[in-house]
Motif scaffolding. Structure first.
Motif, PDB file in Angstrom:
ATOM      1  N   PRO A 134       0.817  -1.229   0.000  1.00  0.00           N
ATOM      2  CA  PRO A 134       0.000   0.000   0.000  1.00  0.00           C
ATOM      3  C   PRO A 134       0.839   1.261   0.000  1.00  0.00           C
ATOM      4  O   PRO A 134       0.404   2.299  -0.527  1.00  0.00           O
ATOM      5  CB  PRO A 134      -0.840  -0.126   1.275  1.00  0.00           C
ATOM      6  N   TYR A 135       2.028   1.198   0.584  1.00  0.00           N
ATOM      7  CA  TYR A 135       2.895   2.377   0.565  1.00  0.00           C
ATOM      8  C   TYR A 135       3.417   2.624  -0.849  1.00  0.00           C
ATOM      9  O   TYR A 135       3.456   3.771  -1.318  1.00  0.00           O
ATOM     10  CB  TYR A 135       4.050   2.195   1.555  1.00  0.00           C
ATOM     11  N   ASP A 244      -6.856   4.615   3.061  1.00  0.00           N
ATOM     12  CA  ASP A 244      -7.843   3.715   3.652  1.00  0.00           C
ATOM     13  C   ASP A 244      -8.514   2.857   2.580  1.00  0.00           C
ATOM     14  O   ASP A 244      -8.792   1.666   2.801  1.00  0.00           O
ATOM     15  CB  ASP A 244      -8.909   4.505   4.408  1.00  0.00           C
ATOM     16  N   ALA A 245      -8.782   3.454   1.422  1.00  0.00           N
ATOM     17  CA  ALA A 245      -9.415   2.707   0.333  1.00  0.00           C
ATOM     18  C   ALA A 245      -8.501   1.602  -0.176  1.00  0.00           C
ATOM     19  O   ALA A 245      -8.957   0.482  -0.465  1.00  0.00           O
ATOM     20  CB  ALA A 245      -9.781   3.660  -0.808  1.00  0.00           C
ATOM     21  N   VAL A 246      -7.219   1.881  -0.281  1.00  0.00           N
ATOM     22  CA  VAL A 246      -6.268   0.862  -0.730  1.00  0.00           C
ATOM     23  C   VAL A 246      -6.189  -0.273   0.280  1.00  0.00           C
ATOM     24  O   VAL A 246      -6.199  -1.455  -0.086  1.00  0.00           O
ATOM     25  CB  VAL A 246      -4.878   1.489  -0.971  1.00  0.00           C
ATOM     26  N   LEU A 247      -6.141   0.064   1.558  1.00  0.00           N
ATOM     27  CA  LEU A 247      -6.094  -0.980   2.591  1.00  0.00           C
ATOM     28  C   LEU A 247      -7.348  -1.856   2.541  1.00  0.00           C
ATOM     29  O   LEU A 247      -7.262  -3.090   2.663  1.00  0.00           O
ATOM     30  CB  LEU A 247      -5.949  -0.354   3.976  1.00  0.00           C
ATOM     31  N   TYR A 249      -9.248  -2.417  -0.033  1.00  0.00           N
ATOM     32  CA  TYR A 249      -9.135  -3.214  -1.272  1.00  0.00           C
ATOM     33  C   TYR A 249      -8.245  -4.434  -1.053  1.00  0.00           C
ATOM     34  O   TYR A 249      -8.592  -5.562  -1.446  1.00  0.00           O
ATOM     35  CB  TYR A 249      -8.579  -2.302  -2.359  1.00  0.00           C
ATOM     36  N   LEU A 250      -7.116  -4.243  -0.400  1.00  0.00           N
ATOM     37  CA  LEU A 250      -6.210  -5.362  -0.130  1.00  0.00           C
ATOM     38  C   LEU A 250      -6.838  -6.365   0.836  1.00  0.00           C
ATOM     39  O   LEU A 250      -6.686  -7.580   0.666  1.00  0.00           O
ATOM     40  CB  LEU A 250      -4.893  -4.841   0.438  1.00  0.00           C
ATOM     41  N   ASN A 251      -7.543  -5.862   1.831  1.00  0.00           N
ATOM     42  CA  ASN A 251      -8.199  -6.758   2.783  1.00  0.00           C
ATOM     43  C   ASN A 251      -9.263  -7.610   2.101  1.00  0.00           C
ATOM     44  O   ASN A 251      -9.398  -8.808   2.388  1.00  0.00           O
ATOM     45  CB  ASN A 251      -8.825  -5.953   3.921  1.00  0.00           C
ATOM     46  N   ALA A 252     -10.034  -7.000   1.203  1.00  0.00           N
ATOM     47  CA  ALA A 252     -11.092  -7.739   0.507  1.00  0.00           C
ATOM     48  C   ALA A 252     -10.499  -8.865  -0.329  1.00  0.00           C
ATOM     49  O   ALA A 252     -11.047  -9.982  -0.374  1.00  0.00           O
ATOM     50  CB  ALA A 252     -11.901  -6.790  -0.363  1.00  0.00           C
ATOM     51  N   ALA A 253      -9.380  -8.604  -0.978  1.00  0.00           N
ATOM     52  CA  ALA A 253      -8.727  -9.653  -1.764  1.00  0.00           C
ATOM     53  C   ALA A 253      -8.125 -10.712  -0.847  1.00  0.00           C
ATOM     54  O   ALA A 253      -8.260 -11.913  -1.092  1.00  0.00           O
ATOM     55  CB  ALA A 253      -7.656  -9.046  -2.659  1.00  0.00           C
ATOM     56  N   GLY A 254      -7.468 -10.272   0.217  1.00  0.00           N
ATOM     57  CA  GLY A 254      -6.832 -11.218   1.133  1.00  0.00           C
ATOM     58  C   GLY A 254      -7.817 -12.158   1.806  1.00  0.00           C
ATOM     59  O   GLY A 254      -7.466 -13.299   2.137  1.00  0.00           O
ATOM     60  N   ASP A 255      -9.045 -11.697   1.990  1.00  0.00           N
ATOM     61  CA  ASP A 255     -10.064 -12.545   2.616  1.00  0.00           C
ATOM     62  C   ASP A 255     -10.363 -13.793   1.781  1.00  0.00           C
ATOM     63  O   ASP A 255     -10.964 -14.752   2.295  1.00  0.00           O
ATOM     64  CB  ASP A 255     -11.361 -11.760   2.804  1.00  0.00           C
ATOM     65  N   LYS A 256      -9.965 -13.798   0.517  1.00  0.00           N
ATOM     66  CA  LYS A 256     -10.284 -14.913  -0.378  1.00  0.00           C
ATOM     67  C   LYS A 256      -9.161 -15.932  -0.517  1.00  0.00           C
ATOM     68  O   LYS A 256      -9.277 -16.864  -1.315  1.00  0.00           O
ATOM     69  CB  LYS A 256     -10.666 -14.366  -1.752  1.00  0.00           C
ATOM     70  N   VAL A 257      -8.073 -15.770   0.241  1.00  0.00           N
ATOM     71  CA  VAL A 257      -6.948 -16.683   0.045  1.00  0.00           C
ATOM     72  C   VAL A 257      -7.326 -18.117   0.405  1.00  0.00           C
ATOM     73  O   VAL A 257      -6.901 -19.075  -0.250  1.00  0.00           O
ATOM     74  CB  VAL A 257      -5.708 -16.210   0.836  1.00  0.00           C
ATOM     75  N   GLY A 258      -8.150 -18.303   1.445  1.00  0.00           N
ATOM     76  CA  GLY A 258      -8.585 -19.648   1.804  1.00  0.00           C
ATOM     77  C   GLY A 258      -9.387 -20.292   0.682  1.00  0.00           C
ATOM     78  O   GLY A 258      -9.265 -21.494   0.416  1.00  0.00           O
ATOM     79  N   TYR A 259     -10.194 -19.483  -0.004  1.00  0.00           N
ATOM     80  CA  TYR A 259     -10.996 -19.991  -1.120  1.00  0.00           C
ATOM     81  C   TYR A 259     -10.092 -20.440  -2.265  1.00  0.00           C
ATOM     82  O   TYR A 259     -10.373 -21.451  -2.923  1.00  0.00           O
ATOM     83  CB  TYR A 259     -11.962 -18.917  -1.578  1.00  0.00           C
ATOM     84  N   VAL A 260      -9.008 -19.711  -2.497  1.00  0.00           N
ATOM     85  CA  VAL A 260      -8.057 -20.129  -3.531  1.00  0.00           C
ATOM     86  C   VAL A 260      -7.544 -21.538  -3.232  1.00  0.00           C
ATOM     87  O   VAL A 260      -7.494 -22.406  -4.119  1.00  0.00           O
ATOM     88  CB  VAL A 260      -6.868 -19.146  -3.623  1.00  0.00           C
ATOM     89  N   TYR A 261      -7.206 -21.784  -1.975  1.00  0.00           N
ATOM     90  CA  TYR A 261      -6.676 -23.094  -1.607  1.00  0.00           C
ATOM     91  C   TYR A 261      -7.753 -24.179  -1.648  1.00  0.00           C
ATOM     92  O   TYR A 261      -7.462 -25.343  -1.956  1.00  0.00           O
ATOM     93  CB  TYR A 261      -6.016 -23.021  -0.229  1.00  0.00           C
ATOM     94  N   GLU A 262      -8.986 -23.812  -1.336  1.00  0.00           N
ATOM     95  CA  GLU A 262     -10.083 -24.775  -1.461  1.00  0.00           C
ATOM     96  C   GLU A 262     -10.233 -25.215  -2.920  1.00  0.00           C
ATOM     97  O   GLU A 262     -10.407 -26.404  -3.217  1.00  0.00           O
ATOM     98  CB  GLU A 262     -11.390 -24.159  -0.966  1.00  0.00           C
ATOM     99  N   LEU A 263     -10.177 -24.261  -3.827  1.00  0.00           N
ATOM    100  CA  LEU A 263     -10.300 -24.581  -5.247  1.00  0.00           C
ATOM    101  C   LEU A 263      -9.121 -25.422  -5.724  1.00  0.00           C
ATOM    102  O   LEU A 263      -9.292 -26.315  -6.565  1.00  0.00           O
ATOM    103  CB  LEU A 263     -10.398 -23.290  -6.069  1.00  0.00           C
TER     104      LEU A 263
END
Length: 333
Positions: A134-135, A244-247, A249-263
């Motif tokens: 984000p920086y 704050d918007a960038v953070l 955005y990153l959090n929303a994407a990061g929340d899906k990492v478990g789903y990536v591994y499930e797939l």
């Protein structure tokens, strides 16, 4: 004709650079299509001049990865962290500092506090294994505002705006890469290259999972700019704090990492017709393109305003937010 020749030369130069062996997040295709979709979605009242540089920007989409070679040590040390945001490593930080240097110091202090009690965690409590994405994004975003002001000034004076336009195109390459990386869940978690630590669901620990998801599958599905455009949400982030918007955005994407591994557990991303994997890739690349479009448009809007008067300066000891540990006040404080 001169503009076309310049763009052709820039595109050839970028293509030669990108022939160097590098690891491209989202792969070359993913980053390129994110950039193309974002540029093509710029509205008429936005920085439409960037569309003249679309081929150059798209051909250079992976360029920031080329700065991470082991043989360019200074460049690698500075650039590597800019491509990740491994948030599990700094869960102790709330809020996230509005300064790259305050963030680095907070990591160091935490490492010193836990190095004896939890040496394994301490080994990854440093800037390389937490990331600074984000920086990097915000620093590049603000450089875009500066060069966009120069574009406006050149036009207002009847001068040649082509030089500041090219500066903006280069910064758009950087911003596009960081935002593209951030839309990939694998860049927003310590589980970027195989599951780390406790693994009750039996997710793969293979480092190859990263490339199989973001490169091999994306190439196999022949991702296009039109595919990405179709998944882009409506424009947002026209106001409010961009950091704050960038953070978020990153959090929303990061929340899906478990789903990536499930797939991945289904067939190791070997079934290129898997609709769920395709939908996830389309959703995340669409989100990245939308965020990039929004930041380019917001930068253009901000460039129409005179620079804010900050007095005392952020590096003035008299600034009430001045931090003597970093020699500066945090951004926006």
């Amino acid at each position: 004709m001169m503009r076309k020749r310049t763009l052709a030369a820039l595109a050839v130069s970028s293509a030669l650079v990108l022939q160097a062996p590098t690891a491209h997040a989202w792969g070359k295709r993913g980053h390129e299509m994110i950039d193309r979709a974002a540029l093509e979605a710029i509205p008429a009242d936005g920085p439409v001049f960037l569309q003249d540089y679309e081929d150059y920007i798209a051909a250079s989409a992976g360029y920031p990865d080329a700065w991470r070679g082991n043989d360019e040590g200074f460049s690698k040390i500075a650039e590597d962290p800019n491509h990740g945001w491994f948030r599990e490593q700094f869960a102790f930080l709330d809020p996230i500092p509005r300064s790259r240097y305050e963030f680095v110091l907070a990591l160091f202090k935490q490492r010193e506090a836990i190095k004896d009690s939890d040496p394994a965690a301490a080994a990854r409590t440093n800037v390389r294994w937490t990331g600074t994405l984000p920086y990097a994004a915000m620093e590049t975003y603000e450089r875009l505002i500066v060069c966009m002001r120069q574009v406006r000034a050149a036009r207002a004076s009847g001068g040649d705006a082509s030089v500041p336009e090219r500066h903006c195109a280069f910064h758009a390459i950087r911003l596009g890469h960081y935002i593209g990386d951030g839309g990939n869940p694998m860049h927003d978690s310590v589980h970027a290259d195989g599951w780390l630590g406790d693994n009750p669901k039996g997710y793969t620990t293979s480092r190859s999972v990263h490339a199989r998801f973001e490169s091999r599958f994306v190439d196999a599905m022949n991702l296009s700019a039109a595919d990405v455009t179709a998944q882009m949400p409506a424009r947002a982030h026209g106001e409010g704090d961009m950091f704050d918007a960038v953070l978020a955005y990153l959090n929303a994407a990061g929340d899906k990492v478990g789903y990536v591994y499930e797939l991945e557990k289904r067939d190791q991303f070997g079934d290129f017709s898997d609709a769920d994997v395709r939908d996830l890739i389309l959703t995340q690349t669409g989100s990245a393109a939308a965020m990039l479009r929004d930041m380019l448009c917001r930068a253009w809007e901000e460039s129409a305003q005179d620079p804010a008067k900050v007095d005392p300066s952020p590096i003035d000891f008299a600034n009430p937010a001045f931090n003597p540990e970093t020699g500066s006040a945090p951004a926006g404080i």
